[in-house]
Write a protein that holds these residues in place. Structure first.
Motif, PDB file in Angstrom:
ATOM      1  N   ALA A 142     -31.805  -7.243 -33.320  1.00 38.74           N
ATOM      2  CA  ALA A 142     -31.167  -6.350 -32.353  1.00 38.74           C
ATOM      3  C   ALA A 142     -29.823  -6.896 -31.892  1.00 38.74           C
ATOM      4  O   ALA A 142     -29.722  -8.041 -31.459  1.00 38.74           O
ATOM      5  N   VAL A 143     -28.804  -6.045 -31.963  1.00 36.26           N
ATOM      6  CA  VAL A 143     -27.477  -6.355 -31.437  1.00 36.26           C
ATOM      7  C   VAL A 143     -27.287  -5.534 -30.175  1.00 36.26           C
ATOM      8  O   VAL A 143     -27.174  -4.307 -30.229  1.00 36.26           O
ATOM      9  N   ALA A 144     -27.260  -6.193 -29.034  1.00 32.28           N
ATOM     10  CA  ALA A 144     -27.094  -5.524 -27.743  1.00 32.28           C
ATOM     11  C   ALA A 144     -27.242  -6.573 -26.657  1.00 32.28           C
ATOM     12  O   ALA A 144     -27.883  -7.603 -26.866  1.00 32.28           O
ATOM     13  N   PRO A 145     -26.688  -6.339 -25.475  1.00 33.02           N
ATOM     14  CA  PRO A 145     -26.943  -7.240 -24.347  1.00 33.02           C
ATOM     15  C   PRO A 145     -28.418  -7.192 -23.947  1.00 33.02           C
ATOM     16  O   PRO A 145     -29.169  -6.314 -24.390  1.00 33.02           O
ATOM     17  N   PRO A 146     -28.862  -8.117 -23.109  1.00 30.90           N
ATOM     18  CA  PRO A 146     -30.265  -8.106 -22.673  1.00 30.90           C
ATOM     19  C   PRO A 146     -30.651  -6.791 -21.992  1.00 30.90           C
ATOM     20  O   PRO A 146     -29.865  -6.213 -21.238  1.00 30.90           O
ATOM     21  N   PHE A 147     -31.856  -6.312 -22.301  1.00 26.96           N
ATOM     22  CA  PHE A 147     -32.469  -5.159 -21.629  1.00 26.96           C
ATOM     23  C   PHE A 147     -31.589  -3.899 -21.738  1.00 26.96           C
ATOM     24  O   PHE A 147     -31.424  -3.157 -20.770  1.00 26.96           O
ATOM     25  N   GLN A 199     -35.551  -8.294 -24.495  1.00 25.27           N
ATOM     26  CA  GLN A 199     -35.264  -7.003 -25.126  1.00 25.27           C
ATOM     27  C   GLN A 199     -35.734  -5.823 -24.274  1.00 25.27           C
ATOM     28  O   GLN A 199     -35.088  -4.771 -24.248  1.00 25.27           O
ATOM     29  N   HIS A 200     -36.835  -5.997 -23.577  1.00 20.19           N
ATOM     30  CA  HIS A 200     -37.449  -4.895 -22.832  1.00 20.19           C
ATOM     31  C   HIS A 200     -37.988  -5.406 -21.509  1.00 20.19           C
ATOM     32  O   HIS A 200     -38.219  -6.610 -21.380  1.00 20.19           O
ATOM     33  N   PRO A 201     -38.218  -4.511 -20.568  1.00 22.40           N
ATOM     34  CA  PRO A 201     -38.078  -3.064 -20.552  1.00 22.40           C
ATOM     35  C   PRO A 201     -36.645  -2.579 -20.804  1.00 22.40           C
ATOM     36  O   PRO A 201     -35.694  -3.338 -20.680  1.00 22.40           O
ATOM     37  N   ARG A 202     -36.521  -1.314 -21.127  1.00 20.50           N
ATOM     38  CA  ARG A 202     -35.275  -0.715 -21.582  1.00 20.50           C
ATOM     39  C   ARG A 202     -34.514  -0.030 -20.451  1.00 20.50           C
ATOM     40  O   ARG A 202     -35.087   0.735 -19.673  1.00 20.50           O
ATOM     41  N   LEU A 203     -33.205  -0.317 -20.375  1.00 20.00           N
ATOM     42  CA  LEU A 203     -32.336   0.413 -19.454  1.00 20.00           C
ATOM     43  C   LEU A 203     -32.352   1.894 -19.815  1.00 20.00           C
ATOM     44  O   LEU A 203     -32.177   2.251 -20.977  1.00 20.00           O
ATOM     45  N   PHE A 204     -32.546   2.770 -18.843  1.00 19.76           N
ATOM     46  CA  PHE A 204     -32.693   4.190 -19.139  1.00 19.76           C
ATOM     47  C   PHE A 204     -31.655   5.074 -18.455  1.00 19.76           C
ATOM     48  O   PHE A 204     -31.541   6.246 -18.794  1.00 19.76           O
ATOM     49  N   ASN A 205     -30.935   4.556 -17.497  1.00 17.74           N
ATOM     50  CA  ASN A 205     -29.987   5.423 -16.788  1.00 17.74           C
ATOM     51  C   ASN A 205     -28.569   5.246 -17.313  1.00 17.74           C
ATOM     52  O   ASN A 205     -28.193   4.206 -17.859  1.00 17.74           O
ATOM     53  N   ASP A 206     -27.763   6.287 -17.112  1.00 19.44           N
ATOM     54  CA  ASP A 206     -26.358   6.278 -17.511  1.00 19.44           C
ATOM     55  C   ASP A 206     -25.523   5.511 -16.493  1.00 19.44           C
ATOM     56  O   ASP A 206     -26.018   5.105 -15.426  1.00 19.44           O
ATOM     57  N   VAL A 207     -24.244   5.347 -16.784  1.00 23.54           N
ATOM     58  CA  VAL A 207     -23.370   4.617 -15.873  1.00 23.54           C
ATOM     59  C   VAL A 207     -23.221   5.332 -14.538  1.00 23.54           C
ATOM     60  O   VAL A 207     -22.921   4.701 -13.515  1.00 23.54           O
ATOM     61  N   ASP A 208     -23.433   6.648 -14.521  1.00 25.35           N
ATOM     62  CA  ASP A 208     -23.340   7.390 -13.261  1.00 25.35           C
ATOM     63  C   ASP A 208     -24.670   7.442 -12.516  1.00 25.35           C
ATOM     64  O   ASP A 208     -24.795   8.124 -11.491  1.00 25.35           O
ATOM     65  N   GLY A 209     -25.685   6.719 -13.017  1.00 25.20           N
ATOM     66  CA  GLY A 209     -26.987   6.674 -12.349  1.00 25.20           C
ATOM     67  C   GLY A 209     -27.964   7.731 -12.796  1.00 25.20           C
ATOM     68  O   GLY A 209     -29.119   7.738 -12.358  1.00 25.20           O
ATOM     69  N   GLY A 210     -27.552   8.635 -13.674  1.00 25.49           N
ATOM     70  CA  GLY A 210     -28.443   9.697 -14.119  1.00 25.49           C
ATOM     71  C   GLY A 210     -29.469   9.213 -15.129  1.00 25.49           C
ATOM     72  O   GLY A 210     -29.192   8.351 -15.957  1.00 25.49           O
ATOM     73  N   TYR A 211     -30.661   9.779 -15.061  1.00 20.38           N
ATOM     74  CA  TYR A 211     -31.720   9.476 -16.021  1.00 20.38           C
ATOM     75  C   TYR A 211     -32.686  10.647 -16.067  1.00 20.38           C
ATOM     76  O   TYR A 211     -32.751  11.449 -15.118  1.00 20.38           O
ATOM     77  N   PRO A 212     -33.435  10.818 -17.138  1.00 19.03           N
ATOM     78  CA  PRO A 212     -34.376  11.937 -17.203  1.00 19.03           C
ATOM     79  C   PRO A 212     -35.594  11.680 -16.330  1.00 19.03           C
ATOM     80  O   PRO A 212     -36.120  10.565 -16.289  1.00 19.03           O
TER      81      PRO A 212
END
Length: 756
Positions: free
Chosen positions: A67-72, A342-355
């Protein structure tokens, strides 16, 4: 003609210069901690010593990805060597021969779930090909470079150099032509449900789309209520474009809900020319994916993103700095620390929105912090989440708050939340155990009263039939409340894991103990007394005639025949002998049932002598440390040292089995440091002997703990004495509060056990 050659030479020179600069920056990074991480570890059949007796090769796959990505992160970027988003198939396996592109993946590292909401970008050269069997290309590991922040491979069949880096929500892929040719980019939403959408805006050089997410386990393939969205911007104009479904190509600029759909973009590249592909991801909308991209990367060059993400990893990995002449052990350690982040996974956008959790495309906005999902809770509450509580309490706070938000939005605290939905994938109610563990360590920046309400509801109530089928509530709770254990007559039919009644009883007893600790602190005395009593329910399925836990019927009779060392239907992923030791909250009580400390020691000896200890069975992770409750704590030091040597190694086969979202790796991190949270809720850690000559842990309160091992010789593993801040420390366990106060913890190690 000469002028064109000069331009081409200059272009190639500049490209080579940039590659040299990147190579130089990577070489600089080789002087730091990130160089020790082996992202390919766990992507091949295990080669560890412990795994060699396992006949089923599928049991020897750790199912991690490079995986290439910052933590979480929200999205991990990985080379793809495996088609499909199907259950138990990771996107990358080291021994696969074909390369299918760079995938924006939501695979849960080390799991047997499924990738979801992903898309793949594949560069090809020459003629346009859109069928995977046609465009897949051979690649060689000798051309691969992988760090947590950077991936590179050469594709000789296309004469293309492919590189990738990432931020929390976005990726940046660079394609370099190694000869003049026609080059195409294939962009495919990876739906295995014939769903999805992709659109090309030729004028703006933008591509966007989505891949609807479907649930497995509880949910049985139903829509999860959200999609994986993407927005892509290309820094070079393309000469042609269109869409495809399988091998069928069209000049249309959009396509929806077709099998194997995708889009292609065509370029004419000279040798040394590059294409930069900027990609934003989101779980709420294409617009949000674009905003994420503009905020996190915008027009930054490739090298800048690599450098920034490398620095993020340096800081995160550098919270624990180990010093030791054994470079191999450092590689295993920092790879484990990488996998544990690696996890749990970040789920919100930069504006704080999430499903909305378990919702239907309803977007919510955070008031504070970040929202996370993909909690492999049955696994990670044991060591991976406690490791985060120790190193990153602010992040652990966001995790706890995310679970509370899920409970508020869905009506019930989730058991095993993945795909932003309810599942009853595994047993137990360990969101409760995690929240209690965090709360008791002073991590409390969330609504604890709401958390308690939700935890209590799980512990005392049965959902209605529809909610229960959807994965809400504790499986078998009515039986558990009626009998004080789950009898064999209750087969738990409405769950992915059916039956397993004894294991469920044991783990619910631990969760009751966890909730009791919060009830006591909140002054809820009646609940506290009732839950404390229920925490002893493990006693109801302990058969004194065999000295182990055992399946039991509602009338009190025991399941026959009894096979202590066989996989039984009332045990989860293990045997009665293995699960008997799962009473982390009441070892004195278990010791009394087993007939005393010596009998506990004898039973532990028997388990290891018969080679019945199974490190891949998470409820057994505490077993080696249970010798601390006997007169022979040196056996903990012996067994933990052995397990570290046999279950963990280097290279692609360096893990013995499923990493389970970082739990297996977190076990190693703790064990190598010299302590382990047998009972995370208590805030106590059982001591063993540290692996490294020195380890310095930096806590977020600004304090540091230096752990030093003074060995009589290289092979010394037994504690002779321990000194904490200049004073003798004679206990076998140490508290969380003592650790985070910092200072110096010195272990003097010798060749023979202290008792001999």
């Amino acid at each position: 003609m000469r002028g064109q050659n000069t331009i081409r030479w200059l272009t190639f020179f500049l490209s080579s210069l940039l590659l040299f600069i990147l190579t130089g920056s990577m070489a600089f990074a080789q002087q730091s901690i990130i160089k020790y991480v082996q992202p390919f570890s766990g992507t091949s059949i295990s080669t560890t010593l412990a795994s060699q007796h396992v006949e089923d090769k599928t049991e020897r796959l750790a199912n991690t990805i490079p995986a290439v990505a910052p933590p979480f992160s929200m999205t991990q970027w990985t080379p793809q060597t495996q088609l499909s988003e199907k259950k138990c198939l990771a996107p990358y396996y080291y021994n696969n021969k074909k390369f299918y592109g760079i995938r924006a993946s939501h695979w849960i590292s080390g799991s047997c779930t499924q990738d979801y909401g992903s898309f793949t970008i594949m560069p090809i050269a020459g003629k346009l090909k859109t069928s995977p069997t046609d465009y897949a290309v051979d690649y060689a590991h000798t051309d691969e470079v992988a760090t947590p922040a950077y991936y590179k491979t050469n594709l000789p069949g296309y004469n293309l150099l492919t590189e990738a880096t990432a931020t929390l929500r976005c990726g940046l892929i660079k394609i370099t032509a190694l000869k003049a040719d026609s080059v195409y980019l294939l962009i495919t939403p990876n739906s295995d449900q014939r769903k999805g959408y992709i659109k090309i805006d030729r004028q703006k050089g933008e591509i966007s789309g989505y891949n609807p997410v479907h649930r497995i386990y509880q949910g049985w393939g139903q829509p999860a209520g959200f999609s994986g969205y993407f927005f892509i911007r290309i820094n070079k104009g393309f000469t042609t474009s269109g869409v495809f479904t399988g091998a069928s190509v069209s000049a249309h600029q959009s396509i929806k809900n077709q099998k194997d759909l995708g889009a292609y973009l065509g370029f004419k590249l000279q040798k040394g020319e590059t294409i930069n592909i900027y990609a934003g991801t989101s779980f709420t909308s294409i617009t949000a994916a674009k905003l994420n991209l503009e905020t996190e990367i915008n027009t930054a060059d490739f090298e800048t993103v690599v450098a920034k993400t490398s620095q993020v990893w340096e800081q995160s990995l550098g919270q624990i700095k180990v010093s030791d002449p054994d470079e191999k052990n450092k590689r295993i350690f920092y790879t484990a620390l990488y996998h544990a982040q690696q996890h749990p996974r970040l789920f919100n956008d930069v504006d704080g929105g999430y499903p909305q959790f378990a919702g239907n495309y309803i977007k919510k906005v955070l008031k504070k912090g970040n929202y996370y999902d993909d909690f492999s809770m049955w696994d990670i509450y044991r060591a991976q989440l406690p490791l985060i509580e120790l190193l990153k309490p602010n992040l652990a706070n966001d995790f706890a708050n995310s679970l509370v938000l899920k409970g508020q939005q869905g009506g019930w605290l989730p058991i095993f939340p993945c795909w932003n939905s309810y599942t009853a994938a595994m047993i137990g109610d360990h969101a409760t155990a995690f929240i209690a563990s965090a709360y008791n360590k002073g991590i409390r920046n969330y609504d604890i009263n709401e958390a308690y309400r939700l935890m209590r509801q799980n512990a005392f109530q049965m959902p209605d039939s529809v909610d229960y089928l959807n994965g809400k509530g504790r499986r078998g709770i009515n039986s558990y409340l009626k009998y004080g254990y789950i009898p064999l007559e209750d087969s738990i039919p409405n769950a992915f894991h059916k039956k397993e009644q004894v294991s469920r009883t044991l783990e619910y007893a631990y969760d009751d103990y966890a909730l009791a600790s919060i009830a006591k602190d909140l002054g809820k005395e009646a609940d506290y007394q009732q839950l404390l009593k229920r925490s002893l329910n493990y006693q109801h399925i302990f058969d004194p005639n065999v000295g182990m836990v055992r399946g039991r019927f509602a009338n009190g009779s025991w399941y026959k025949p009894f096979h202590p060392d066989h996989r039984e239907p009332y045990i989860t992923e293990g045997t009665p002998r293995q699960y008997t030791f799962y009473v982390p909250h009441d070892m004195p009580g278990l010791i009394r049932l087993m007939g005393g400390r010596k009998n506990l020691e004898n039973e532990l000896d028997s388990l290891f002598h018969k080679k019945e200890y199974w490190h891949g069975n998470e409820p057994g992770h505490q077993i080696p440390f249970l010798y601390n409750y006997t007169s022979s704590p040196w056996k903990t030091q012996l067994q933990v040292s052995r397990i570290m040597a046999e279950e963990y190694g280097e290279g692609a086969g360096g893990l013995s089995g499923n990493d389970d979202a970082g739990q297996m790796s977190a076990w190693y991190v703790f064990a190598a440091l010299g302590f382990y949270p047998v009972d995370p809720v208590s805030g106590n850690y059982q001591l063993t002997s540290p692996l490294f000559k020195q380890a310095v842990i930096s806590f977020n309160n600004g304090k540091k703990l230096t752990i030093t091992a003074i060995k009589k010789n290289k092979k010394s593993i037994y504690n002779a004495k321990i000194i904490l801040n200049g004073k003798p420390f004679t206990q076998n366990q140490i508290t969380h509060q003592l650790l985070v106060q910092g200072g110096e913890l010195i272990f003097y190690l010798q060749d023979e056990p202290a008792t001999l």
